[in-house]
Design a protein around this motif. Structure first.
Motif, mmCIF file in Angstrom:
data_model
loop_
_atom_site.group_PDB
_atom_site.id
_atom_site.type_symbol
_atom_site.label_atom_id
_atom_site.label_comp_id
_atom_site.label_asym_id
_atom_site.label_seq_id
_atom_site.Cartn_x
_atom_site.Cartn_y
_atom_site.Cartn_z
ATOM 1 N N PHE A 1 0.836 -1.200 0.000
ATOM 2 C CA PHE A 1 0.000 0.000 0.000
ATOM 3 C C PHE A 1 0.873 1.254 0.000
ATOM 4 C CE2 PHE A 1 -3.230 -2.818 2.140
ATOM 5 C CZ PHE A 1 -4.138 -2.768 1.102
ATOM 6 N N SER A 2 0.428 2.271 -0.719
ATOM 7 C CA SER A 2 1.115 3.567 -0.697
ATOM 8 C C SER A 2 0.720 4.288 0.585
ATOM 9 C CB SER A 2 0.703 4.395 -1.919
ATOM 10 O OG SER A 2 -0.672 4.748 -1.817
ATOM 11 N N GLU A 3 1.429 5.362 0.873
ATOM 12 C CA GLU A 3 1.093 6.160 2.062
ATOM 13 C C GLU A 3 -0.359 6.651 1.996
ATOM 14 O OE1 GLU A 3 2.797 6.951 4.842
ATOM 15 O OE2 GLU A 3 4.429 5.623 4.228
ATOM 16 N N ALA A 4 -0.776 7.091 0.804
ATOM 17 C CA ALA A 4 -2.144 7.593 0.642
ATOM 18 C C ALA A 4 -3.159 6.478 0.883
ATOM 19 C CB ALA A 4 -2.324 8.188 -0.751
ATOM 20 N N GLU A 5 -2.881 5.291 0.388
ATOM 21 C CA GLU A 5 -3.802 4.157 0.583
ATOM 22 C C GLU A 5 -3.877 3.774 2.054
ATOM 23 O OE1 GLU A 5 -3.494 1.657 -3.599
ATOM 24 O OE2 GLU A 5 -1.823 1.545 -2.183
ATOM 25 N N ALA B 1 -5.972 6.365 3.851
ATOM 26 C CA ALA B 1 -7.407 6.214 3.552
ATOM 27 C C ALA B 1 -7.986 4.998 4.267
ATOM 28 C CB ALA B 1 -7.607 6.093 2.044
ATOM 29 N N LEU B 2 -7.224 3.913 4.308
ATOM 30 C CA LEU B 2 -7.681 2.696 4.970
ATOM 31 C C LEU B 2 -7.796 2.923 6.478
ATOM 32 C CD1 LEU B 2 -8.513 -0.191 4.440
ATOM 33 C CD2 LEU B 2 -6.118 -0.863 4.452
ATOM 34 N N ALA C 1 -10.869 4.955 7.180
ATOM 35 C CA ALA C 1 -12.086 4.139 7.022
ATOM 36 C C ALA C 1 -12.274 3.213 8.221
ATOM 37 C CB ALA C 1 -12.013 3.339 5.728
ATOM 38 N N LEU C 2 -11.184 2.624 8.716
ATOM 39 C CA LEU C 2 -11.268 1.727 9.873
ATOM 40 C C LEU C 2 -11.645 2.503 11.137
ATOM 41 C CD1 LEU C 2 -8.253 -0.656 9.215
ATOM 42 C CD2 LEU C 2 -10.669 -1.281 9.239
ATOM 43 N N ALA C 3 -11.102 3.717 11.261
ATOM 44 C CA ALA C 3 -11.445 4.545 12.425
ATOM 45 C C ALA C 3 -12.931 4.882 12.414
ATOM 46 C CB ALA C 3 -10.599 5.817 12.423
ATOM 47 N N ALA C 4 -13.468 5.193 11.236
ATOM 48 C CA ALA C 4 -14.896 5.514 11.121
ATOM 49 C C ALA C 4 -15.754 4.274 11.361
ATOM 50 C CB ALA C 4 -15.186 6.091 9.727
ATOM 51 N N MET D 1 -3.119 -5.911 8.476
ATOM 52 C CA MET D 1 -2.216 -4.821 8.081
ATOM 53 C C MET D 1 -0.930 -4.838 8.903
ATOM 54 S SD MET D 1 -4.904 -1.685 7.600
ATOM 55 C CE MET D 1 -3.622 -0.444 7.523
ATOM 56 N N LEU D 2 -1.053 -5.112 10.201
ATOM 57 C CA LEU D 2 0.116 -5.090 11.085
ATOM 58 C C LEU D 2 1.036 -6.302 10.897
ATOM 59 C CD1 LEU D 2 -1.617 -3.851 14.342
ATOM 60 C CD2 LEU D 2 0.147 -2.626 13.054
ATOM 61 N N THR D 3 0.450 -7.455 10.609
ATOM 62 C CA THR D 3 1.260 -8.687 10.549
ATOM 63 C C THR D 3 1.558 -9.166 9.139
ATOM 64 O OG1 THR D 3 -0.699 -10.106 10.609
ATOM 65 C CG2 THR D 3 0.277 -9.494 12.746
ATOM 66 N N GLY D 4 0.735 -8.757 8.166
ATOM 67 C CA GLY D 4 0.928 -9.266 6.801
ATOM 68 C C GLY D 4 0.439 -10.694 6.638
ATOM 69 N N CYS D 5 -0.353 -11.183 7.617
ATOM 70 C CA CYS D 5 -0.845 -12.557 7.524
ATOM 71 C C CYS D 5 -1.979 -12.662 6.499
ATOM 72 C CB CYS D 5 -1.314 -13.048 8.888
ATOM 73 S SG CYS D 5 -2.826 -12.265 9.485
#
Length: 199
Positions: free
Chosen positions: A143-147, A150-151, A154-157, A171-175
């Motif tokens: 993912f780019s910084e912008a992606e 944005a993600l 969206a997760l916070a909302a 996202m944190l582990t790449g699993c």
């Protein structure tokens, strides 16, 4: 008459041509080998892999080779199967089918439980060996910084819900998503600060 003389010579040497013909008639086909693969090997795989293997066998391998005797399949047949799938615009699929076919024919080199002889002579080997696979490009994508931003927004909302937590964990582990969804607390509690994934 010449054939009768030859048969007589073979019988004199202790051979049984009638038994050989019967064995030839009853020799296992690729369809039989597929059934053996479904019974012996498929249950060892993950559910998604089982579905993929079954689809490849039923849609790609059996229509082309299902009626053939296992002992009669040669590398040219497998190469033709691989080429046909590749030419249809599915080079990666062709490689996956080749891998499944290779495992099937590996099974044929061992006797089935309760039998004394393998379905395919060891001297014949696996007909998939040596068939050249198509080149595959790696699919690493980050993912780019912008992606990522944005993600995260969206997760916070979305809030603190299990589905959102699962995405954060991925996202944190790449699993893989399946690994995240099937993770249990005892895998984390055993050694705090680490995720001890089952094999």
């Amino acid at each position: 008459r010449a054939e009768a003389r030859e048969l007589r010579r073979r019988i004199d040497r202790g051979e049984d041509p009638a038994e050989e013909r019967r064995e030839r008639r009853e020799a296992p086909t690729v369809a039989d080998l597929a059934a053996r693969y479904f019974a012996e090997h498929l249950p060892k795989k993950a559910a998604s892999s089982q579905a993929n293997d079954r689809a490849m066998i039923e849609k790609e391998i059996l229509p082309r080779l299902g009626a053939r005797k296992v002992a009669d399949v040669h590398a040219g047949d497998i190469a033709a199967l691989h080429r046909a799938i590749s030419d249809s615009g599915r080079p990666v699929r062709a490689n996956r089918v080749l891998a499944v076919a290779s495992k099937m024919f590996s099974l044929s080199l061992k006797p089935m439980e309760g039998e004394t002889a393998p379905w395919r002579d060891l001297a014949q080997g696996n007909p998939c060996k040596g068939v050249e696979r198509n080149h595959e490009e790696g699919k690493d994508r980050f993912f780019s910084e912008a992606e990522l931003s944005a993600l995260s927004d969206a997760l916070a909302a979305y809030g603190e819900k299990p589905a959102g937590d699962c995405l954060r964990f991925i996202m944190l582990t790449g699993c893989r998503p399946g690994e995240a969804m099937s993770a249990t607390w005892d895998q984390f509690d055993a050694q705090p600060g680490f995720w001890v994934k089952p094999s």
